[in-house]
Design an enzyme around this catalytic site. Structure first.
Site, PDB file in Angstrom:
ATOM      1  CE  LYS A 126      -4.432   1.059   0.255  1.00  0.00           C
ATOM      2  NZ  LYS A 126      -5.608   0.251  -0.112  1.00  0.00           N
ATOM      3  CG  ASP A 166      -7.303   3.434  -0.699  1.00  0.00           C
ATOM      4  OD1 ASP A 166      -7.758   2.292  -0.605  1.00  0.00           O
ATOM      5  OD2 ASP A 166      -7.363   4.250   0.251  1.00  0.00           O
TER       6      ASP A 166
HETATM    7  P1  NDP Z   1     -12.955   7.984  -2.609  1.00  0.00           P
HETATM    8  O1  NDP Z   1     -11.884   8.953  -2.423  1.00  0.00           O
HETATM    9  O2  NDP Z   1     -13.529   7.770  -3.957  1.00  0.00           O
HETATM   10  O3  NDP Z   1     -14.171   8.307  -1.626  1.00  0.00           O
HETATM   11  C1  NDP Z   1     -13.996   8.354  -0.252  1.00  0.00           C
HETATM   12  C2  NDP Z   1     -15.304   8.736   0.413  1.00  0.00           C
HETATM   13  O4  NDP Z   1     -15.163   8.604   1.818  1.00  0.00           O
HETATM   14  C3  NDP Z   1     -15.689  10.175   0.151  1.00  0.00           C
HETATM   15  O5  NDP Z   1     -17.077  10.294   0.218  1.00  0.00           O
HETATM   16  C4  NDP Z   1     -15.010  10.900   1.330  1.00  0.00           C
HETATM   17  O6  NDP Z   1     -15.587  12.139   1.666  1.00  0.00           O
HETATM   18  C5  NDP Z   1     -15.225   9.902   2.439  1.00  0.00           C
HETATM   19  N1  NDP Z   1     -14.120  10.029   3.416  1.00  0.00           N
HETATM   20  C6  NDP Z   1     -12.803   9.859   3.180  1.00  0.00           C
HETATM   21  N2  NDP Z   1     -12.067  10.086   4.272  1.00  0.00           N
HETATM   22  C7  NDP Z   1     -12.963  10.430   5.213  1.00  0.00           C
HETATM   23  C8  NDP Z   1     -12.832  10.779   6.561  1.00  0.00           C
HETATM   24  N3  NDP Z   1     -11.621  10.827   7.165  1.00  0.00           N
HETATM   25  N4  NDP Z   1     -13.967  11.048   7.247  1.00  0.00           N
HETATM   26  C9  NDP Z   1     -15.189  10.990   6.638  1.00  0.00           C
HETATM   27  N5  NDP Z   1     -15.373  10.671   5.364  1.00  0.00           N
HETATM   28  C10 NDP Z   1     -14.272  10.386   4.668  1.00  0.00           C
HETATM   29  O7  NDP Z   1     -12.392   6.600  -2.013  1.00  0.00           O
HETATM   30  P2  NDP Z   1     -12.898   5.115  -2.259  1.00  0.00           P
HETATM   31  O8  NDP Z   1     -14.378   5.084  -2.434  1.00  0.00           O
HETATM   32  O9  NDP Z   1     -12.035   4.519  -3.278  1.00  0.00           O
HETATM   33  O10 NDP Z   1     -12.504   4.428  -0.862  1.00  0.00           O
HETATM   34  C11 NDP Z   1     -13.404   4.330   0.235  1.00  0.00           C
HETATM   35  C12 NDP Z   1     -12.937   3.225   1.167  1.00  0.00           C
HETATM   36  O11 NDP Z   1     -12.919   1.987   0.472  1.00  0.00           O
HETATM   37  C13 NDP Z   1     -11.534   3.387   1.747  1.00  0.00           C
HETATM   38  O12 NDP Z   1     -11.507   2.815   3.042  1.00  0.00           O
HETATM   39  C14 NDP Z   1     -10.684   2.548   0.807  1.00  0.00           C
HETATM   40  O13 NDP Z   1      -9.489   2.126   1.425  1.00  0.00           O
HETATM   41  C15 NDP Z   1     -11.627   1.388   0.564  1.00  0.00           C
HETATM   42  N6  NDP Z   1     -11.392   0.584  -0.633  1.00  0.00           N
HETATM   43  C16 NDP Z   1     -11.308   1.147  -1.864  1.00  0.00           C
HETATM   44  C17 NDP Z   1     -11.132   0.355  -2.978  1.00  0.00           C
HETATM   45  C18 NDP Z   1     -11.114   0.906  -4.361  1.00  0.00           C
HETATM   46  O14 NDP Z   1     -11.027   0.117  -5.300  1.00  0.00           O
HETATM   47  N7  NDP Z   1     -11.203   2.198  -4.561  1.00  0.00           N
HETATM   48  C19 NDP Z   1     -10.984  -1.098  -2.856  1.00  0.00           C
HETATM   49  C20 NDP Z   1     -11.170  -1.599  -1.514  1.00  0.00           C
HETATM   50  C21 NDP Z   1     -11.344  -0.769  -0.463  1.00  0.00           C
HETATM   51  P3  NDP Z   1     -14.831  13.486   1.238  1.00  0.00           P
HETATM   52  O15 NDP Z   1     -14.988  13.578  -0.247  1.00  0.00           O
HETATM   53  O16 NDP Z   1     -15.516  14.556   1.990  1.00  0.00           O
HETATM   54  O17 NDP Z   1     -13.394  13.315   1.671  1.00  0.00           O
HETATM   55  O1  2IT Z   2      -8.008  -1.419  -0.601  1.00  0.00           O
HETATM   56  C1  2IT Z   2      -7.938  -1.912  -1.740  1.00  0.00           C
HETATM   57  O2  2IT Z   2      -8.059  -3.125  -1.936  1.00  0.00           O
HETATM   58  C2  2IT Z   2      -7.746  -1.009  -2.879  1.00  0.00           C
HETATM   59  N1  2IT Z   2      -7.667   0.202  -2.687  1.00  0.00           N
HETATM   60  C3  2IT Z   2      -7.607  -1.561  -4.265  1.00  0.00           C
HETATM   61  C4  2IT Z   2      -6.201  -2.002  -4.535  1.00  0.00           C
HETATM   62  C5  2IT Z   2      -5.913  -2.439  -5.938  1.00  0.00           C
HETATM   63  O3  2IT Z   2      -4.734  -2.765  -6.161  1.00  0.00           O
HETATM   64  O4  2IT Z   2      -6.786  -2.466  -6.801  1.00  0.00           O
END
Ligand code: NDP
Ligand code: 2IT
Length: 444
Positions: A126, A166
């Site tokens: 990561k 992420d």
């Molecule tokens: P994005 O940046 O697309 O969206 C994040 C969302 O969460 C936004 O709505 C953001 O609000 C909110 N957020 C982020 N940080 C905070 C915080 N500290 N407090 C409150 N709200 C918060 O990210 P993703 O959707 O990609 O990721 C969301 C989660 O999913 C994370 O935990 C990530 O690690 C996990 N994840 C993502 C994957 C992927 O493929 N993208 C795969 C697996 C897991 P704001 O815009 O106001 O910051």
């Molecule tokens: O938390 C996660 O699994 C991710 N942000 C996706 C990682 C990836 O390599 O697609």
């Protein structure tokens, strides 16, 4: 003191001021107790747990870039290459002001077991930076991404370490990073996933984490005699994971009534309108306050509050430690039957225990959100064979992977007398493959 407790203590002592990393290690190692007890002498002699909690390496670097006023800004970049026993390091890059080494380590540690659960050949890693893309111009984001890769390129590659998106890292950032990698390395390779569809990206990768979350949730409900159709769902977050979780939930006949960002949340009794959410978040990159302008019957509330809305299913899709014990109590009181984690470690340890003790079906993130990285691995396969699969092909593979993950974690829980405890099941199933590979490869 038992081996598990000794190693947890060691991690806290050796890595002070990294509470999220401690939390992730505790959750995994506590679950592994029965496996460790059955193999204690061998694991101790091999120092297997000490090795698995220590990253292969941690890279930390300066990221200088010039803002639109001509001012030089300095951020810190990280890549933690945690474990490559079953494949090249694989995991996202988080761009958020809260990023520090402990957060990247917790995410990298989770990634080892998540990636193992996918059944695909990917190790755990990561990275990210404390850079905040919010409010930055495209040129500033380009300047940051270019500088970030100008250092990180030395440590990544299609067979070495393959970063992806992420929080804060989406298609725009991956594109800028890929361009700079290609320019300075001179190779056209699958070094990043989540790429655009015109230059090696995979169909379904954008939707994969949210869709996968729903495929696994649907299977979990089905195997417990329940149907997702007709259920009321609350979702937190409004980013990549949340948007496509909402879309798939609606396709499966459920109704999602909330979404949130770091400032507030919306309640839409008619069901969250995904096209509106995409317009606000993906196109305009605006705040959720905009939602009620498009949907006047919906309500906007400042602060946190989605877990207080009565629901059958809760899907935390924003960030770590966003679902607390007090929230878990309200969910149980309101008759919630299932929680599935779209985010990484969104539920605190005490909240998880409370949900499990009260009979709520609980799918941990390392299983429930594995669809994103699994589809990233499918992107790597397509890049290697220089072919692109259809949407239907990738989607069918993703669905099968999520169904398999559910059954693997469910079976592992049963094997160790913890039927229905998918936290224990996911950790054991993920660990077994990595442990076997590590032991087979000698001491490193
Ligand atoms: P994005 O940046 O697309 O969206 C994040 C969302 O969460 C936004 O709505 C953001 O609000 C909110 N957020 C982020 N940080 C905070 C915080 N500290 N407090 C409150 N709200 C918060 O990210 P993703 O959707 O990609 O990721 C969301 C989660 O999913 C994370 O935990 C990530 O690690 C996990 N994840 C993502 C994957 C992927 O493929 N993208 C795969 C697996 C897991 P704001 O815009 O106001 O910051
Ligand atoms: O938390 C996660 O699994 C991710 N942000 C996706 C990682 C990836 O390599 O697609």
């Amino acid at each position: 003191m038992g081996y598990v407790d000794e190693v947890i203590e060691l991690v806290i002592k050796k890595n002070p001021a990294e509470p999220e990393f401690h939390q992730a290690v505790k959750e995994v190692l506590e679950s592994l107790r029965p496996v460790v007890d059955a193999n204690e002498e061998k694991f101790r002699r091999e120092a297997l747990l000490e090795r698995i909690v220590e990253p292969d390496r941690q890279i930390k670097f300066r990221v200088p870039w010039v803002d639109d006023k001509g001012q030089v800004q300095v951020n810190t970049g990280y890549r933690v290459q945690f474990n490559n026993s079953i494949g090249p390091y694989k995991g996202g890059l988080r761009l958020h002001p809260s990023v520090n080494l402990g957060i990247i380590k917790f995410l990298g540690f989770e990634q080892i077991f998540k990636n193992s659960l996918t059944g695909l050949p990917i190790g755990g890693g990561k990275g990210g930076s404390d850079f905040d893309p919010k409010g930055k111009s495209d040129r500033e984001v380009l300047a940051f991404c270019t500088s970030f890769i100008t250092e990180l390129y030395k440590y990544i590659g299609a067979d070495v370490d393959v970063p992806a998106g992420d929080i804060g890292t989406g298609a725009r950032e991956i594109g800028y990073m890929f361009g700079q990698f290609k320019k300075i390395k001179g190779t056209y390779e699958g070094v990043l996933t989540g790429k655009g569809l015109t230059y090696g990206g995979s169909l379904v990768r954008t939707e994969a984490t949210g869709y996968g979350l729903l495929y696994l949730t649907e299977e979990m409900l089905k195997c417990n005699g329940l149907d997702i159709a007709g259920k009321t769902v609350v979702v937190s977050g409004s980013g990549n994971v949340a948007i496509y979780a909402i879309q798939k939930a609606h396709q499966l006949g459920a109704k999602v009534v909330t979404a949130s960002d770091s400032n507030g949340w919306v309640y839409d009794a008619d069901g969250i309108d995904v096209e509106t959410l995409k317009e606000i978040k993906e196109v305009k990159r605006a705040r959720l306050t905009e939602y009620v302008k498009y949907r006047p019957k919906a309500e906007y509330h400042e602060g946190r509050g989605v877990w207080n809305v009565k629901c059958d299913i809760a899907l935390p899709c924003a960030t770590q430690n966003e679902l607390l014990l007090e929230d878990a109590k309200v969910l149980v009181e309101n008759g919630c039957i299932a929680v599935a984690e779209g985010a990484n470690m969104p539920t605190t340890l005490d909240a998880t225990e409370y949900l499990l003790a009260n009979g709520v079906l609980f799918a941990p993130g390392k299983a429930a959100n594995a669809g994103g990285v699994a589809t990233s691995a499918l992107e790597m396969s397509q890049n290697s064979e220089r072919l692109s699969w259809t949407f239907e092909e990738v989607d069918a593979k993703l669905k099968q992977i999520m169904v398999n993950i559910f059954h693997n974690m469910s079976n592992a829980a049963e094997r160790y007398n913890a039927k229905g405890n998918y936290v224990v099941g996911a950790n054991i199933a993920g660990f077994e493959k990595v442990a076997t590979a590590m032991i087979a490869q000698g001491i490193w």
